[in-house]
Design a protein around this motif. Structure first.
Motif, mmCIF file in Angstrom:
data_model
loop_
_atom_site.group_PDB
_atom_site.id
_atom_site.type_symbol
_atom_site.label_atom_id
_atom_site.label_comp_id
_atom_site.label_asym_id
_atom_site.label_seq_id
_atom_site.Cartn_x
_atom_site.Cartn_y
_atom_site.Cartn_z
ATOM 1 N N ILE A 85 0.839 -1.322 0.005
ATOM 2 C CA ILE A 85 0.037 -0.017 -0.042
ATOM 3 C C ILE A 85 0.921 1.263 -0.126
ATOM 4 C CG2 ILE A 85 -1.610 1.283 1.372
ATOM 5 C CD1 ILE A 85 -2.791 -1.165 2.252
ATOM 6 N N LEU B 170 -1.713 5.628 -12.762
ATOM 7 C CA LEU B 170 -2.655 5.806 -11.774
ATOM 8 C C LEU B 170 -3.563 4.703 -11.305
ATOM 9 C CD1 LEU B 170 -3.340 9.658 -12.363
ATOM 10 C CD2 LEU B 170 -2.184 8.791 -10.793
ATOM 11 N N ARG C 98 -2.889 2.188 -10.652
ATOM 12 C CA ARG C 98 -2.151 1.243 -9.454
ATOM 13 C C ARG C 98 -2.992 1.470 -8.393
ATOM 14 N NH1 ARG C 98 4.177 3.230 -10.495
ATOM 15 N NH2 ARG C 98 4.532 2.048 -12.420
ATOM 16 N N THR C 99 -3.835 2.613 -7.989
ATOM 17 C CA THR C 99 -4.414 2.727 -6.813
ATOM 18 C C THR C 99 -5.708 1.781 -6.593
ATOM 19 O OG1 THR C 99 -5.878 4.465 -8.208
ATOM 20 C CG2 THR C 99 -4.186 5.070 -6.675
ATOM 21 N N LEU C 100 -5.912 1.110 -8.040
ATOM 22 C CA LEU C 100 -6.985 0.108 -7.898
ATOM 23 C C LEU C 100 -6.269 -1.307 -7.103
ATOM 24 C CD1 LEU C 100 -8.560 0.253 -11.281
ATOM 25 C CD2 LEU C 100 -9.638 1.207 -9.419
ATOM 26 N N ARG C 101 -5.259 -1.412 -7.003
ATOM 27 C CA ARG C 101 -4.642 -2.559 -6.502
ATOM 28 C C ARG C 101 -4.839 -2.410 -4.864
ATOM 29 N NH1 ARG C 101 1.216 -3.116 -7.796
ATOM 30 N NH2 ARG C 101 0.438 -5.677 -7.332
ATOM 31 N N ILE C 102 -5.014 -1.210 -4.311
ATOM 32 C CA ILE C 102 -5.325 -1.106 -3.059
ATOM 33 C C ILE C 102 -6.485 -1.666 -2.554
ATOM 34 C CG2 ILE C 102 -5.674 0.478 -1.168
ATOM 35 C CD1 ILE C 102 -3.983 2.594 -2.527
ATOM 36 N N SER D 93 4.202 5.704 -5.536
ATOM 37 C CA SER D 93 4.391 5.794 -6.890
ATOM 38 C C SER D 93 3.265 6.836 -7.291
ATOM 39 C CB SER D 93 4.154 4.608 -7.490
ATOM 40 O OG SER D 93 2.891 3.935 -7.266
ATOM 41 N N VAL D 94 1.889 6.751 -6.730
ATOM 42 C CA VAL D 94 0.946 7.587 -7.425
ATOM 43 C C VAL D 94 1.218 9.108 -6.982
ATOM 44 C CG1 VAL D 94 -1.597 8.543 -6.960
ATOM 45 C CG2 VAL D 94 -0.891 5.997 -7.307
ATOM 46 N N ALA E 172 -0.574 -1.160 -14.924
ATOM 47 C CA ALA E 172 0.082 -0.501 -13.993
ATOM 48 C C ALA E 172 1.497 -0.180 -14.383
ATOM 49 C CB ALA E 172 -0.226 -0.759 -12.613
ATOM 50 N N ILE F 165 2.369 1.746 -3.418
ATOM 51 C CA ILE F 165 1.367 2.132 -4.410
ATOM 52 C C ILE F 165 1.105 3.833 -4.419
ATOM 53 C CG2 ILE F 165 -1.022 1.898 -5.102
ATOM 54 C CD1 ILE F 165 -0.946 -1.146 -4.334
ATOM 55 N N LEU F 166 0.855 4.039 -3.005
ATOM 56 C CA LEU F 166 0.528 5.314 -2.535
ATOM 57 C C LEU F 166 1.732 6.251 -2.979
ATOM 58 C CD1 LEU F 166 -1.377 5.312 0.566
ATOM 59 C CD2 LEU F 166 -2.382 5.457 -1.606
#
Length: 293
Positions: free
Chosen positions: A36, A123, A125-129, A42-43, A102, A39-40
């Motif tokens: 998490i 962006l 990648r946020t769905l991976r959370i 990288s975003v 991603a 991911i955050l």
């Protein structure tokens, strides 16, 4: 244990599977938290790099940080595929596609000129959370909300259909009484104005100029204030209903017929009757034992 995907074999692959796809061990929870954060992070880099001032000063640093995240996520994807029994099944799943999409734009910049325009796709990648949250303690809460949303779909659809009819009527009337110079050049443009007014946003790009049109606008805005909470109320009612069903049992008490007991209740709240019909009442058994003595 994940019910959709299975580990490829015993040993290292099973251990990796437990760390990556499960969250019931300290090591697996640590992996989820680290994922998490990555991911955050990288975003955040993508967002900061889109600011011209930051890009001009720190563009090179953002570039290498992004490549670090991309390489890390690529290694993670290969490890996921390595520990799965059917890796192609995972790649065809929703989260598998998100994982590939991603990291793909950054790699495409090496072979496709102008591929930098695709980096905004990162962006996703946020769905991976959501996958990480699904595997952690939020499973019950998310299932409850989805169940409530599914139950209220018909009411919400009926509400929005009624709103669409109301908006169309108001828009048609405004198209007839307002001049084209005010912005009401067509019924679709009038519908746009009606939606903006009903939701009380009021952009001001289309404004009625006639007294009658202004009066209708006031009515539409007041209507918007009065009905804006309807879908929220419908959804909230379904959430409360789902919580009650999650907590309470519908089985009636064999003694008094009361049917609102907590699922883990052993005795009736009203008359004290033993509720579990599959097992004997331990108090009754103790009483029989004392009587025999």
């Amino acid at each position: 244990m994940n019910h959709t995907h299975k580990p490829a074999g015993k040993g290292l692959r099973t251990r990796l599977f437990q760390i990556i796809f499960e969250s019931d061990t300290p090591l697996a929870k640590g992996f989820d938290i680290a994922l998490i954060v990555a991911i955050l992070g990288s975003v955040l880099v993508i967002m900061l790099d889109s600011v011209p001032a930051y890009h001009a000063e720190y563009g090179s640093l953002f570039y290498w940080i992004e490549w670090g995240f991309t390489i890390a996520f690529t290694i993670e994807l290969f490890v996921r595929l390595y520990c799965l029994e059917k890796p192609w099944l995972y790649l065809r799943s929703f989260y598998g596609i998100v994982d590939v999409v991603a990291i793909l734009p950054t790699w495409l910049t090496l072979v496709i000129p102008g591929g930098q325009s695709l980096v905004v796709i990162r962006l996703l990648r946020t769905l991976r959370i959501f996958r990480v949250l699904r595997l952690m303690q939020f499973v019950g809460e998310s299932r409850l909300l989805l169940d409530a949303l599914q139950r209220s779909l018909h009411q919400i659809f009926l509400f929005f259909f009624g709103i669409f009819i109301l908006v169309t009527i108001f828009a048609s009337v405004m198209y007839l009484i307002e001049p084209a110079e005010a912005g009401f050049t067509s019924i679709p443009m009038a519908i746009y104005w009606a939606i903006v007014s009903l939701t009380t946003v009021g952009y001001g790009d289309i404004v009625p100029v006639t007294p009658l049109g202004q009066a209708i606008t006031v009515m539409l805005m007041l209507t918007g204030y009065s009905i804006i909470a309807v879908p929220t109320g419908v959804f909230s009612a379904q959430v409360i209903r789902a919580i009650r069903e999650e907590r309470y049992s519908d089985e009636a008490c064999p003694g008094c017929g009361h049917d609102r007991h907590e699922k883990n209740a052993k005795y009736c709240l009203i008359c004290g009757t033993w509720l579990d019909e599959t097992h004997p009442d331990p108090k009754l058994a103790e009483t029989d034992k004392e009587g025999q003595e």
